[in-house]
Design an enzyme around this catalytic site. Structure first.
Site, mmCIF file in Angstrom:
data_model
loop_
_atom_site.group_PDB
_atom_site.id
_atom_site.type_symbol
_atom_site.label_atom_id
_atom_site.label_comp_id
_atom_site.label_asym_id
_atom_site.label_seq_id
_atom_site.Cartn_x
_atom_site.Cartn_y
_atom_site.Cartn_z
ATOM 1 N N SER A 121 64.055 63.961 74.427
ATOM 2 C CA SER A 121 64.234 65.159 74.845
ATOM 3 C C SER A 121 64.485 64.734 76.300
ATOM 4 O O SER A 121 65.249 64.679 76.836
ATOM 5 C CB SER A 121 62.341 65.501 74.834
ATOM 6 O OG SER A 121 61.797 67.198 74.912
ATOM 7 N N ASP B 208 66.653 73.089 67.053
ATOM 8 C CA ASP B 208 65.549 72.747 68.366
ATOM 9 C C ASP B 208 65.670 73.596 68.977
ATOM 10 O O ASP B 208 67.015 73.986 69.404
ATOM 11 C CB ASP B 208 65.962 71.045 69.190
ATOM 12 C CG ASP B 208 65.575 71.514 70.112
ATOM 13 O OD1 ASP B 208 64.768 71.843 70.792
ATOM 14 O OD2 ASP B 208 65.914 70.251 70.570
ATOM 15 N N HIS C 85 62.551 69.875 67.006
ATOM 16 C CA HIS C 85 62.695 68.893 68.345
ATOM 17 C C HIS C 85 62.776 67.201 68.292
ATOM 18 O O HIS C 85 62.489 66.769 68.468
ATOM 19 C CB HIS C 85 61.664 69.214 68.634
ATOM 20 C CG HIS C 85 62.250 69.110 70.800
ATOM 21 N ND1 HIS C 85 63.729 68.734 71.045
ATOM 22 C CD2 HIS C 85 61.167 68.304 71.677
ATOM 23 C CE1 HIS C 85 63.268 68.311 72.176
ATOM 24 N NE2 HIS C 85 62.454 67.982 72.754
#
Ligand code: NAG
Ligand code: NAG
Ligand code: NAG
Ligand code: NAG
Ligand code: NAG
Ligand code: NAG
Ligand code: NAG
Ligand code: NAG
Ligand code: NAG
Ligand code: NAG
Ligand code: NAG
Ligand code: NAG
Length: 719
Positions: free
Chosen positions: A569, A650, A682
């Site tokens: 991320s 995601d 994600h």
């Protein structure tokens, strides 16, 4: 004061024991937090394990004896999906049975007594949808009023996917943004809290009428109210009052577009839905002028007259500080009083003590969630004291009749620890249970496998770095090392258990792992958190470079020529940024999981408030803010072997970001590999997927630092 949790077991098992493997970590029992009964004698928790032979997960329930720490099997199994302690005795329960013989896709409610020799449950209600998040209170009349949530139709009726007519086309049309979130597209349905009554004059309870949608009374909204707030669907977003008469719930501000504001309000509604919900801290309420942001954790006082909660100021800043409030609810009006308002901390979970004088809260300090006690009427300058330390991170807690708390926590060396602690200033922690002393898979873990150090950065802020050591670690050898830029960026990554980025598991691969809490990390001060806005590539990058410089120059047991860097991320964004800058040349391998490559693609995300806050404005008015820290601008420098992972579902950092990075690496001739999961978002959650993820990520790093001879060749898609 050092509190050693690790008793005999772990150190005895150290040495000869094999390292914790990926399979171990994924199969090991995942225990829920503990649910304490009214007398404080028993706490129940669930435990889920995975079998790599059958490839099946199984869940069981266990009972912890709070006095002795003994754990025994509960008299019921996994068809009890959740329960509350309520009923005629201290061991009576009301539970959700996840099946319903009469209504496909529905669930049932049963009552039982866990102390009965023969466990003999009674069916008390058949519910027409897959309700979860059960909470209940006994009323003066002897009824049990309960609340639970499920998806609801636009018209307020509970939604049951199995009974709904399936549309013939899959097309979806939208007229406003927030069309998808996290890993799903929005549909007609939204979560709602329903209130139901179980009554029975003859002692046998049964459902009185149909449960009512308690949100449905909210009118004149721009965006539909939803409780619990998605994603997360946290039952902590609502609570029934101890007298059973009222329900408090929070929903995102219904007058604002959801994609660019974080604001949410707490509503109060009669449990029987006899009048419409009223927002106690919405516009026009007595809330302080500055309090416009997200609300959390509405909790009724024991006398059902007050609600404690926390709220942020920033109307579109998700990492602003949560501040404590107590609202005195009287009819439709409420008086709101700030509690310890100058406390530079961000409490997000609250319980009242039994007599309603104190609030016990969880708030993070130095990357560990701690427990604190705050008088409910604390003055602005009151400075609460933490009653738990840095050795564990508190996940949840319950208050016992003795006035102590039963804490459910984790750390890098135990996936679950239960202990009691009191508000007294003397440390009186009593450990009841710790997974690392019981679970075969966790046998090599111990408290001394981790440490941390602090270094001042260019702003004079102290940067804390957590360190995890490999098995059989000794300082007279040289070890490969990994630098981990954490995600968020406004999320700490301290000494905690995780089934995804489990830092101890990474160390088990033969690395010393360094995890710096760079500028922007919460739990040090709000000022420090705020500094990262519009500075994604500056302070955090320079903090990481400073820490790495220190490691290279001062830590003799690190082999500087065998280092890697990996992040997910924001940590993936940072790894991509590092690839384009000098720090990238210090590593033999890089790993980016679901990271940003291209800041100009920011508007492909769902939570626009996040990018607009962190880039300090919109892309049309502040284009240069989206350009300045854009990794793709430095792609010409990319040259370190780089593994890219990006999942199809995601919707936060879209798939194309990983795809672009991989295409660039391949075009530049940089050794690179790409992994994606069509069915993950994600986070990689499925254990079979997680095993493949870990095997490849670890092999990539081990190969490039010379620990593995070959890259995995099995299962590669050949062109
Ligand atoms: C640790 O050292 C012991 C004794 O030399 C050895 O038996 C064991 O396999 C080592 N563990 C790991 C994970 O390398
Ligand atoms: C996993 O399942 C196999 C086959 O049923 C069984 O033999 C084995 O004991 C199980 N493993 C564990 C740890 O329960
Ligand atoms: C706890 O369990 C142990 C072993 O099963 C037993 O010997 C002991 O009596 C138990 N203690 C209590 C207080 O139940
Ligand atoms: C759950 O419900 C099913 C029927 O739907 C029943 O067979 C089973 O015994 C129930 N289990 C419990 C623990 O209530
Ligand atoms: C609400 O809408 C659903 C789906 O169209 C329908 O099945 C249900 O009967 C409606 N409820 C009411 C109360 O009209
Ligand atoms: C008790 O009342 C419920 C309905 O409230 C009824 O279904 C049940 O049969 C009654 N039980 C007895 C023993 O009378
Ligand atoms: C927030 O959303 C609304 C409605 O979609 C829009 O009118 C407004 O311009 C947005 N604000 C920003 C800063 O994007
Ligand atoms: C509170 O407000 C609701 C909705 O506006 C209204 O129906 C109800 O009568 C009010 N109750 C009191 C006690 O004023
Ligand atoms: C309330 O409880 C706390 C601790 O549980 C105690 O210190 C305090 O004296 C009590 N206050 C009242 C008014 O009973
Ligand atoms: C409170 O936190 C500090 C700093 O981490 C720690 O030294 C202290 O032991 C903690 N207090 C308690 C009671 O655990
Ligand atoms: C942790 O403690 C064990 C047992 O006391 C010891 O063998 C090991 O070397 C220690 N590990 C570290 C990293 O200090
Ligand atoms: C940009 O930063 C300024 C100064 O910190 C602040 O006042 C303003 O609200 C920020 N704008 C956005 C959209 O975050």
């Amino acid at each position: 004061m050092a509190m050693k949790f690790a008793l005999v077991g772990a150190s005895v098992l150290l040495g000869g024991a094999h390292a914790m493997t990926v399979e171990d970590m994924l199969a090991a029992p995942r225990r829920s937090t503990a649910i304490v009964n009214p007398s404080g004698e028993w706490a129940a928790f669930s435990s889920s394990t995975y079998n790599w032979t059958t490839h099946k997960a199984s869940t069981s329930w266990q009972l912890l004896n709070v006095a002795s720490g003994n754990v025994s099997k509960a008299p019921f199994g996994s068809d009890v999906s959740e329960f509350v302690w309520i009923g005629p005795t201290d061991t009576s329960i009301l539970y959700i049975n996840g099946t319903n013989d009469d209504i496909p896709g529905g669930v049932t409610l049963y009552t039982a007594d866990v102390a009965d020799k023969e466990f003999s449950p009674t069916l008390v209600a058949s519910l027409n949808a897959p309700f979860t998040g059960l909470k209940a209170a006994k009323t003066d009349s002897g009824d049990i009023n309960f609340v639970a949530n499920t998806l609801a139709w636009w018209n307020g009726s509970a939604y049951n996917e199995e009974l709904a007519t399936k549309a013939r086309s899959s097309g979806q049309v939208f007229d406003s943004n927030w069309i998808r979130h996290w890993n799903v597209y929005m549909t007609e349905q939204r979560y709602a809290v329903f209130g139901g009554v179980l009554s029975g004059s003859n002692g046998t309870l049964s459902l009185k009428g149909e449960p009512k949608n308690l949100l449905h009374g909210i009118k004149d909204y721009l965006t539909r109210p939803e409780t619990p707030v998605f994603p997360g669907a946290d039952p902590g977003d609502y609570e029934i009052s101890p007298d059973g008469k009222k329900v408090a719930f929070l929903t995102k501000a219904p007058e604002l577009p959801k994609a660019n504001y974080t604001a949410s309000y707490i509503y109060v509604v009669p449990h029987d839905a006899s009048s419409a919900p009223v927002a106690i801290n919405g516009p026009g309420s007595s809330r302080p002028e500055a309090a416009k942001g997200a609300s959390t954790s509405p909790r009724w006082s024991p006398d059902s007259k007050k609600i404690a909660y926390a709220q942020q100021n920033g109307i579109s800043y998700e990492s602003d500080r949560f501040q404590l409030y107590v609202a005195t609810v009287d009819g439709n009006s409420s008086k709101i009083t700030p509690v310890a308002e100058n406390w530079d901390s961000s409490p997000q979970s609250i319980l009242w003590n039994a007599n309603g004088t104190d609030l016990w809260v969880i708030s993070e300090l130095h990357a560990a969630q701690r427990l604190w006690v705050v008088p409910a009427n604390a003055e602005a300058d009151f400075k609460p004291k933490n009653i738990t330390g840095p050795q564990t991170s508190v996940a949840d807690f319950a208050l016992l009749p003795s006035g102590k708390a039963l804490v459910s926590a984790t750390s890098s060396w135990t996936s679950r620890i239960f202990y009691t602690v009191s508000a007294a200033t003397t440390v009186d922690t009593k450990v009841l249970f710790s997974a690392h002393l019981v679970d075969r898979e966790l046998a090599t873990l111990s408290q001394n496998r981790t440490s941390n150090f602090w270094l001042p950065n260019e702003n004079g802020d102290l940067i804390q770095t957590f360190v995890y050591y490999p098995p059989n670690f000794s300082t007279d050898k040289k070890w490969p090392a990994i630098l981990i830029p954490h995600g968020g960026p406004q999320v700490a990554l301290g000494d905690v258990w995780s089934t995804r980025w489990n830092m101890q598991l990474w160390a088990e691969q033969g690395f010393v792992v360094f995890v710096p809490q760079f500028t922007g990390t919460p739990s040090y001060s709000q000022r420090f958190t705020d500094l990262i806005a519009n500075n994604w590539g500056s302070y955090p990058y320079r903090d990481l470079a400073m820490v790495w410089d220190h490691v290279e120059k001062n830590i003799s047991y690190v082999d500087n020529d065998r280092a890697a860097c990996a992040g997910a991320s924001y940590g993936g964004y940072m790894t991509n940024w590092i690839q384009g800058h000098d720090l990238g040349r210090k590593f033999k391998a890089l790993v980016t999981h679901d990271g940003k490559t291209h800041q100009e693609a920011s508007y492909a995300t769902e939570e626009l408030y996040f990018i607009e806050h962190d880039q300090n404005g919109t892309i049309w008015d502040n284009y240069e803010n989206y350009q300045i820290w854009n990794p793709i601008r430095h792609a010409k420098n990319w040259s370190t072997p780089h593994f890219i992972i990006h999942n199809d579902l995601d919707y936060r950092v879209v798939f194309d970001e990983g795809m672009s990075a991989f295409n660039i690496l391949q075009s530049l001739g940089v050794p690179s590999r790409f992994l994606h999961f069509p069915d993950e978002g994600h986070h990689v959650l499925n254990r079979e997927n997680s095993k493949v993820w870990h095997d490849h990520v670890f092999n990539w790093m081990r190969y490039w630092v010379g620990l593995d001879e070959e890259l995995i060749s099995e299962g590669i898609v050949h062109q």
